[in-house]
Design an enzyme around this catalytic site. Structure first.
Site, short mmCIF file in Angstrom:
data_model
loop_
_atom_site.label_atom_id
_atom_site.label_comp_id
_atom_site.label_asym_id
_atom_site.label_seq_id
_atom_site.Cartn_x
_atom_site.Cartn_y
_atom_site.Cartn_z
N ARG A 63 -2.91 12.45 2.98
CA ARG A 63 -2.82 11.63 1.76
C ARG A 63 -3.04 12.49 0.52
NH1 ARG A 63 -5.34 5.98 1.97
NH2 ARG A 63 -4.23 6.00 -0.02
N HIS A 117 0.88 -1.18 0.00
CA HIS A 117 0.00 0.00 0.00
C HIS A 117 0.92 1.23 0.00
CE1 HIS A 117 -3.48 2.34 0.25
NE2 HIS A 117 -3.96 2.02 1.44
N GLN A 125 -0.29 4.99 0.83
CA GLN A 125 -0.59 5.16 2.26
C GLN A 125 0.69 5.36 3.06
OE1 GLN A 125 -3.76 4.81 4.10
NE2 GLN A 125 -2.40 5.75 5.58
N1 CP Z 1 -6.44 3.70 4.20
C1 CP Z 1 -7.07 3.43 3.06
O1 CP Z 1 -6.46 3.13 2.02
O2 CP Z 1 -8.43 3.54 3.13
P1 CP Z 1 -9.46 3.12 2.02
O3 CP Z 1 -9.48 1.63 1.95
O4 CP Z 1 -10.76 3.69 2.51
O5 CP Z 1 -9.05 3.72 0.70
N1 NVA Z 2 -4.60 -3.94 5.28
C1 NVA Z 2 -5.84 -3.32 4.90
C2 NVA Z 2 -5.62 -1.90 4.51
C3 NVA Z 2 -6.85 -1.15 4.16
C4 NVA Z 2 -6.59 0.25 3.73
C5 NVA Z 2 -6.47 -4.10 3.77
O1 NVA Z 2 -5.78 -4.50 2.83
O2 NVA Z 2 -7.67 -4.33 3.84
#
Ligand code: CP
Ligand code: NVA
Length: 309
Positions: A293, A135, A138
């Protein structure tokens, strides 16, 4: 043109350039409203195509704002409305079409290989909006938040992660190697980061400290991160996994082991890995974290288009 797929593959000097640019741009917007465009309109006329194959609140909205502030436009396409997949169009043909109409493609998917396949077939940049293995948007934004609040380079801070070994942690591990900060991880033995991640850390001559005892992981922390125990792509016995993590909840008795001025961060959405009083208390910077973000993703977009100042 550059892709933004995994932090581990991006040179640290580029990551630092993104953070520096985000700081300058954020400072310049103090008096502007959400959809006011930055004066230099650096992405004027560009079309960004976003595709979410799984849920998103923050990534979707923060990128919408980021794209608008850069003077660009965006469209969200839904996987089930394209010919890709059920309609029988190949990924290569879809990628060609996206490259014909759009200037950038952004994808959230349950399939890391799909991002790789798109990247091979697109002639426009691709941004990973979350995959099972990472990710990146993030976590780079979280580095920005930490440095902004602590007013110090992250390399001088003790960072702790309590919780599952998931996409967010993989990206955090990548940044710990890139920016050379101390990273403690607290998790049950069974949920330690996978071997290929730890091998990569070793190959880069860095280490992360892994503890089964969350108190040891939290000791002296400047920042504590956590995330949901069960991620969107987790095909597990949820009840059992949550039970396995019952001693790893961030609450008042655990946070006592950290530094007095510790801050708490969580990418959201949340489950019950953090107590309500910590999540809503004064150590928690989660709303600030979510808002940042917008700023960092603008600079990520500019990086992809070779427009960083
Ligand atoms: N933290 C994050 O990526 O949130 P969402 O899944 O809502 O985009
Ligand atoms: N680890 C989580 C992050 C969500 C933003 C997922 O992948 O669901």
């Amino acid at each position: 043109m550059k892709n933004f797929i995994n932090l581990k593959d991006i040179p640290v000097k580029d990551l630092r350039k993104i953070l520096d640019d985000a700081k300058k741009r954020k400072n310049k917007r103090k008096k502007l409203s959400t959809l006011d465009v930055d004066k230099d309109q650096p992405l004027k006329g560009k079309l960004l195509i976003q595709m979410y194959e799984k849920q998103s609140s923050r990534t979707r909205l923060s990128f919408h704002i980021a794209i608008n502030q850069l003077g660009a436009g965006s469209i969200n396409v839904k996987a089930n409305e394209l010919h890709l997949g059920k309609g029988g169009e190949s990924l290569a043909d879809t990628a060609k079409i996206l490259s014909t109409y759009g200037d950038g493609f952004m994808l959230r998917t349950d399939n890391d290989k799909k991002i790789e396949d798109f990247s091979k077939n697109l002639s426009i940049p691709i941004i990973n909006l979350l995959s099972p293995s990472s990710h990146p948007c993030q976590v780079l934004s979280d580095v920005f938040t930490v440095e902004e609040i602590k007013k110090k380079s992250i390399s001088k801070l003790n960072i702790t992660w309590i919780g599952d070994s998931n996409n967010v942690l993989n990206s955090l591990i990548a940044t710990s190697v890139k920016f050379k900060f101390k990273l403690n991880i607290g998790c049950p033995k069974k949920y330690r980061p996978p071997k290929f991640v730890m091998d990569w850390v070793k190959k880069n001559k860095r280490k992360v400290n892994i503890y089964n005892d969350p108190k040891k992981a939290v000791r002296n922390a400047d920042v504590i991160f956590t995330d949901k125990v069960v991620s969107l792509n987790d095909r597990v016995n949820k009840v059992k996994k949550i039970k396995d993590f019952k001693n790893y909840k961030i609450n008042s008795s655990l946070i006592k082991y950290a530094k007095k001025d510790v801050i708490f961060l969580h990418c959201l959405p949340r489950g019950n890995e953090v107590s309500e009083n910590i999540f809503l208390g004064n150590k928690s910077k989660v709303w600030h974290q979510a808002l940042n973000r917008v700023h960092v993703q603008k600079s990520i977009l500019l990086y992809c288009f070779g427009k960083l100042r």
